[in-house]
Write a protein that holds these residues in place. Structure first.
Motif, PDB file in Angstrom:
ATOM      1  N   THR A 195     -32.378  58.939  80.866  1.00  0.00           N
ATOM      2  CA  THR A 195     -32.876  59.786  81.909  1.00  0.00           C
ATOM      3  C   THR A 195     -31.663  60.177  83.038  1.00  0.00           C
ATOM      4  N   ALA A 196     -32.025  61.472  83.771  1.00  0.00           N
ATOM      5  CA  ALA A 196     -31.059  61.611  84.770  1.00  0.00           C
ATOM      6  C   ALA A 196     -31.570  61.944  86.029  1.00  0.00           C
ATOM      7  N   LEU A 197     -31.035  61.814  87.051  1.00  0.00           N
ATOM      8  CA  LEU A 197     -31.699  62.236  88.346  1.00  0.00           C
ATOM      9  C   LEU A 197     -30.688  63.093  89.066  1.00  0.00           C
ATOM     10  N   LEU A 198     -31.118  64.261  89.499  1.00  0.00           N
ATOM     11  CA  LEU A 198     -30.206  65.345  89.859  1.00  0.00           C
ATOM     12  C   LEU A 198     -30.646  65.765  91.439  1.00  0.00           C
ATOM     13  N   ASP A 199     -29.896  65.828  92.160  1.00  0.00           N
ATOM     14  CA  ASP A 199     -30.246  66.168  93.742  1.00  0.00           C
ATOM     15  C   ASP A 199     -29.761  67.814  93.719  1.00  0.00           C
ATOM     16  N   SER A 200     -30.625  68.531  94.160  1.00  0.00           N
ATOM     17  CA  SER A 200     -30.007  70.000  93.988  1.00  0.00           C
ATOM     18  C   SER A 200     -29.537  70.716  95.070  1.00  0.00           C
ATOM     19  N   SER A 201     -29.500  69.819  96.163  1.00  0.00           N
ATOM     20  CA  SER A 201     -28.752  69.932  97.369  1.00  0.00           C
ATOM     21  C   SER A 201     -27.258  70.227  97.260  1.00  0.00           C
ATOM     22  N   GLY A 202     -26.713  71.563  97.456  1.00  0.00           N
ATOM     23  CA  GLY A 202     -25.259  71.505  97.721  1.00  0.00           C
ATOM     24  C   GLY A 202     -24.805  72.116  96.540  1.00  0.00           C
ATOM     25  N   PHE A 203     -25.442  72.527  95.467  1.00  0.00           N
ATOM     26  CA  PHE A 203     -25.269  73.038  94.378  1.00  0.00           C
ATOM     27  C   PHE A 203     -25.404  74.655  94.373  1.00  0.00           C
ATOM     28  N   VAL A 213     -25.647  52.970  85.882  1.00  0.00           N
ATOM     29  CA  VAL A 213     -25.535  54.339  86.391  1.00  0.00           C
ATOM     30  C   VAL A 213     -24.012  54.939  86.165  1.00  0.00           C
ATOM     31  N   ALA A 214     -24.274  56.231  85.445  1.00  0.00           N
ATOM     32  CA  ALA A 214     -23.241  56.955  85.412  1.00  0.00           C
ATOM     33  C   ALA A 214     -23.137  58.153  86.471  1.00  0.00           C
ATOM     34  N   ALA A 215     -22.071  58.400  87.263  1.00  0.00           N
ATOM     35  CA  ALA A 215     -22.168  59.261  88.175  1.00  0.00           C
ATOM     36  C   ALA A 215     -21.669  60.628  88.098  1.00  0.00           C
ATOM     37  N   ALA A 216     -21.936  61.658  88.402  1.00  0.00           N
ATOM     38  CA  ALA A 216     -21.066  62.917  88.386  1.00  0.00           C
ATOM     39  C   ALA A 216     -21.396  63.875  89.811  1.00  0.00           C
ATOM     40  N   ASP A 217     -20.152  64.297  90.374  1.00  0.00           N
ATOM     41  CA  ASP A 217     -20.438  64.920  91.683  1.00  0.00           C
ATOM     42  C   ASP A 217     -20.377  66.387  91.435  1.00  0.00           C
ATOM     43  N   THR A 218     -20.157  66.919  90.226  1.00  0.00           N
ATOM     44  CA  THR A 218     -20.254  68.245  89.935  1.00  0.00           C
ATOM     45  C   THR A 218     -21.122  68.400  88.521  1.00  0.00           C
ATOM     46  N   PRO A 219     -21.801  69.712  88.472  1.00  0.00           N
ATOM     47  CA  PRO A 219     -22.360  69.740  86.931  1.00  0.00           C
ATOM     48  C   PRO A 219     -21.299  69.832  86.025  1.00  0.00           C
ATOM     49  N   LEU A 231     -26.481  62.897  89.340  1.00  0.00           N
ATOM     50  CA  LEU A 231     -25.798  63.906  89.783  1.00  0.00           C
ATOM     51  C   LEU A 231     -25.863  64.321  91.108  1.00  0.00           C
ATOM     52  N   GLU A 232     -25.020  64.078  92.081  1.00  0.00           N
ATOM     53  CA  GLU A 232     -25.011  64.206  93.422  1.00  0.00           C
ATOM     54  C   GLU A 232     -23.890  64.556  94.304  1.00  0.00           C
ATOM     55  N   SER A 233     -23.849  66.001  94.914  1.00  0.00           N
ATOM     56  CA  SER A 233     -22.623  66.472  95.357  1.00  0.00           C
ATOM     57  C   SER A 233     -22.048  65.707  96.727  1.00  0.00           C
ATOM     58  N   ASN A 234     -23.126  64.940  97.535  1.00  0.00           N
ATOM     59  CA  ASN A 234     -22.812  64.399  98.743  1.00  0.00           C
ATOM     60  C   ASN A 234     -22.054  62.883  98.588  1.00  0.00           C
ATOM     61  N   PRO A 235     -20.833  62.755  98.699  1.00  0.00           N
ATOM     62  CA  PRO A 235     -20.235  61.493  98.464  1.00  0.00           C
ATOM     63  C   PRO A 235     -21.069  60.218  99.048  1.00  0.00           C
ATOM     64  N   VAL A 236     -21.532  60.267 100.183  1.00  0.00           N
ATOM     65  CA  VAL A 236     -22.162  59.117 100.731  1.00  0.00           C
ATOM     66  C   VAL A 236     -23.492  59.078 100.276  1.00  0.00           C
ATOM     67  N   ASN A 237     -24.202  60.121 100.033  1.00  0.00           N
ATOM     68  CA  ASN A 237     -25.612  60.035  99.186  1.00  0.00           C
ATOM     69  C   ASN A 237     -25.405  59.461  97.822  1.00  0.00           C
ATOM     70  N   PHE A 279     -35.088  64.750  82.726  1.00  0.00           N
ATOM     71  CA  PHE A 279     -34.449  64.605  84.159  1.00  0.00           C
ATOM     72  C   PHE A 279     -35.419  64.740  85.260  1.00  0.00           C
ATOM     73  N   VAL A 280     -35.172  64.298  86.305  1.00  0.00           N
ATOM     74  CA  VAL A 280     -35.711  64.449  87.671  1.00  0.00           C
ATOM     75  C   VAL A 280     -34.893  65.087  88.634  1.00  0.00           C
ATOM     76  N   VAL A 281     -35.531  66.088  89.315  1.00  0.00           N
ATOM     77  CA  VAL A 281     -34.807  66.998  90.332  1.00  0.00           C
ATOM     78  C   VAL A 281     -35.160  66.801  91.631  1.00  0.00           C
ATOM     79  N   VAL A 282     -34.528  66.313  92.399  1.00  0.00           N
ATOM     80  CA  VAL A 282     -34.689  65.976  93.883  1.00  0.00           C
ATOM     81  C   VAL A 282     -34.376  67.321  94.804  1.00  0.00           C
ATOM     82  N   VAL A 283     -35.393  67.840  95.382  1.00  0.00           N
ATOM     83  CA  VAL A 283     -35.199  68.946  96.249  1.00  0.00           C
ATOM     84  C   VAL A 283     -35.501  69.009  97.640  1.00  0.00           C
ATOM     85  N   PRO A 284     -35.039  69.856  98.391  1.00  0.00           N
ATOM     86  CA  PRO A 284     -35.216  69.757  99.990  1.00  0.00           C
ATOM     87  C   PRO A 284     -36.757  70.039  99.947  1.00  0.00           C
TER      88      PRO A 284
END
Length: 122
Positions: free
Chosen positions: A53-61, A32-38, A11-17, A79-84
């Motif tokens: 498992t899931a990898l979620l980047d909390s930035s931008g949500f 990988v299955a990707a989602a750009d919104t929850p 789960l990542e909101s930034n298309p480049v990332n 799941f693993v959350v990546v945070v600023p």
């Protein structure tokens, strides 16, 4: 006979990332299955029915990010959350929402893969 790749949700909101993370995970042997919104998580999970498992980047949500955490928790998907980067890592609200691990940016490929592989080992 080769082993099937481990399925992971990203789960990542930034298309480049999103593209960079997907490429890195696939090159590391994950499917990988990707989602750009929850809201897109349930549909993405259908494409990886054996998601480990899931990898979620909390930035931008916004607050809907927590709904994504609850959904994964309900499906018993670690799941693993990546945070600023934050001053006090103990203050991560993500741990209270069921995250197996919280990683602060910046992080290395090796750090990320180490945590993901630990969660996906049988």
């Amino acid at each position: 006979m080769s082993q099937a790749p481990t399925e992971i949700l990203l789960l990542e909101s930034n298309p480049v990332n999103l593209a960079l993370m997907r490429d890195m995970l696939e090159q590391s042997g994950f499917r990988v299955a990707a989602a750009d919104t929850p809201a897109a998580i349930e549909e993405a999970l259908r494409s990886v029915p054996h998601c480990r498992t899931a990898l979620l980047d909390s930035s931008g949500f916004g607050p809907d990010f927590w709904d994504a955490c609850k959904l994964l928790h309900r499906f018993h998907i670690p799941f693993v959350v990546v945070v600023p980067q934050v001053a006090d890592p103990k203050r991560h609200a993500e741990l209270g929402h069921g995250a197996s691990a919280v990683l602060s940016k910046p992080l290395t490929r090796q750090q990320l893969l180490s945590v993901l592989r630990a969660l996906t080992e049988e």
